[in-house]
Design an enzyme around this catalytic site. Structure first.
Site, mmCIF file in Angstrom:
data_model
loop_
_atom_site.group_PDB
_atom_site.id
_atom_site.type_symbol
_atom_site.label_atom_id
_atom_site.label_comp_id
_atom_site.label_asym_id
_atom_site.label_seq_id
_atom_site.Cartn_x
_atom_site.Cartn_y
_atom_site.Cartn_z
ATOM 1 N N GLU A 71 0.819 -1.217 0.000
ATOM 2 C CA GLU A 71 0.000 0.000 0.000
ATOM 3 C C GLU A 71 0.844 1.254 0.000
ATOM 4 O O GLU A 71 0.548 2.212 -0.719
ATOM 5 C CB GLU A 71 -0.954 0.000 1.198
ATOM 6 C CG GLU A 71 -2.204 -0.836 1.013
ATOM 7 C CD GLU A 71 -1.949 -2.327 1.124
ATOM 8 O OE1 GLU A 71 -2.822 -3.115 0.721
ATOM 9 O OE2 GLU A 71 -0.866 -2.730 1.612
ATOM 10 N N HIS A 140 -9.998 -5.971 10.074
ATOM 11 C CA HIS A 140 -10.652 -5.690 8.794
ATOM 12 C C HIS A 140 -11.994 -4.986 8.985
ATOM 13 O O HIS A 140 -12.796 -4.951 8.056
ATOM 14 C CB HIS A 140 -10.890 -6.991 8.017
ATOM 15 C CG HIS A 140 -9.647 -7.707 7.617
ATOM 16 N ND1 HIS A 140 -8.827 -8.312 8.532
ATOM 17 C CD2 HIS A 140 -9.074 -7.900 6.406
ATOM 18 C CE1 HIS A 140 -7.799 -8.873 7.897
ATOM 19 N NE2 HIS A 140 -7.924 -8.632 6.609
#
Length: 341
Positions: A71, A140
């Protein structure tokens, strides 16, 4: 222009949030050759959630780019591309993973236009699912609306319906500022009615403007993303008991449309905020503070009530998960508490 009684009503069709986002990306890639999409599995696999379905086949490797699982790396490439004049759309497989790239999002993207006295705009969109999904546990499931909403230099949007999703994503791609688009994975497959106008190529939803989803007179409910639907369900339950809720879909977290909330509170004299995120320093906390500091405070007949996620990392077990995020019954309870009934 009023419609003559004989003309057919405008076509309304059911479109899922997934298809609305796909439509927005397709139209903006076609409209502006500077727009490109990058992220993990967005190209050949059609996207982890199939948001970019068909776009790689249509636009090719230069416009839809698969990246390594890094990322910080691909967000940094995207920010540099935006500084150089392109308009990247950077997909995070979930916003929890944007933590790997938060230095790029905040220090590189959000602050550069200001620090360069406006000479370096950074027209970039960071998008992907945010908040709780189902059975994916704490790493998550976090909502980042308050985190990113805290930072000057960013715009932050949080769509609920298909119309929100399409209109806000298109507006975000066209904006010259970095915009964080917080989607809900649990809404991707949900169909909403979309008018012919909303499906046109020039349809955009202005950033920074809330929408009143339901008019009411007794209490104002303010939410963003998936809890907007919960608020409408709670309003339907309460309506049977003679309580009429006004439901406001925030749509944008930053800049926040506090004027729409104020006008509603002046009318209803009661406020309940609903969000999936944690209570401390949350979106609801900001709304309550702004109402208290502004002219609507004098119209409140009772303290504002916040309905939020539980102040714990998200549990994995389903029954614990259900008890950690606001349910319709929690909103009904909060409204009754605010109205003292």
């Amino acid at each position: 222009r009023s419609r003559s009684p004989l003309s057919p009503p405008a076509a309304v069709s059911q479109v899922t949030v997934r298809d609305a986002l796909n439509q927005a990306l397709d139209e903006e890639l076609e409209r502006d050759e500077r727009v490109f999409l990058l992220g993990e599995e967005v190209a050949q696999y059609d996207g982890a959630y199939k948001i970019s379905r068909g776009l790689w086949k249509k636009y090719g490797d230069k416009r839809v780019i698969d990246t390594p699982i890094s990322e910080m790396g691909f967000a940094g490439i995207a920010v540099g591309a935006a500084m150089a004049g392109l308009r990247p759309v950077c997909e995070f497989m979930t916003f929890n993973f944007s933590m790997q790239a938060i230095d790029q999002v905040i220090n590189s993207a959000a602050k550069t236009c200001y620090m360069s006295a406006g000479s370096i705009p950074v027209p970039i969109v960071f998008r992907g699912p945010n908040g709780a999904s189902a059975g994916v546990a704490a790493q998550h499931s976090q909502c980042f609306a308050a985190w990113y909403g805290h930072c000057p230099g960013l715009k932050v949007v949080s769509p609920w319906s298909s119309e929100d999703a399409k209109g806000l994503l298109k507006a975000s791609i066209r904006d010259d500022n970095p915009v964080v688009v917080l989607e809900s994975e649990l809404l991707y497959g949900v169909p909403f009615e979309m008018s012919e106008q909303a499906q046109s190529k020039e349809f955009v939803v202005p950033i920074g403007k809330a929408k009143i989803e339901k008019q009411g007179t007794h209490v104002t409910l303010v939410a963003h993303s998936r809890p907007v639907g919960h608020c409408l369900e709670a309003a339907a339950v309460l309506s049977k008991e003679g309580v009429e809720c006004e439901v406001i879909n925030l749509r944008t977290i930053r800049p926040m449309d506090i004027e729409t909330v104020e006008a509603s509170v002046v009318k209803t004299n009661h406020l309940v905020t609903v969000e999936g995120g944690w209570p401390q320093f949350g979106v609801g906390a900001e709304i309550c503070a702004r109402i208290m500091e502004g002219p609507a405070f004098n119209y409140l007949d009772a303290p504002a009530v916040r309905v939020t996620g539980a102040d714990v990392p998200m549990p994995y077990a389903k029954i614990l998960e259900d008890n950690s995020i606001p349910q319709v019954k929690d909103i009904v309870f909060a409204v009754k508490k605010a109205l003292n009934i």
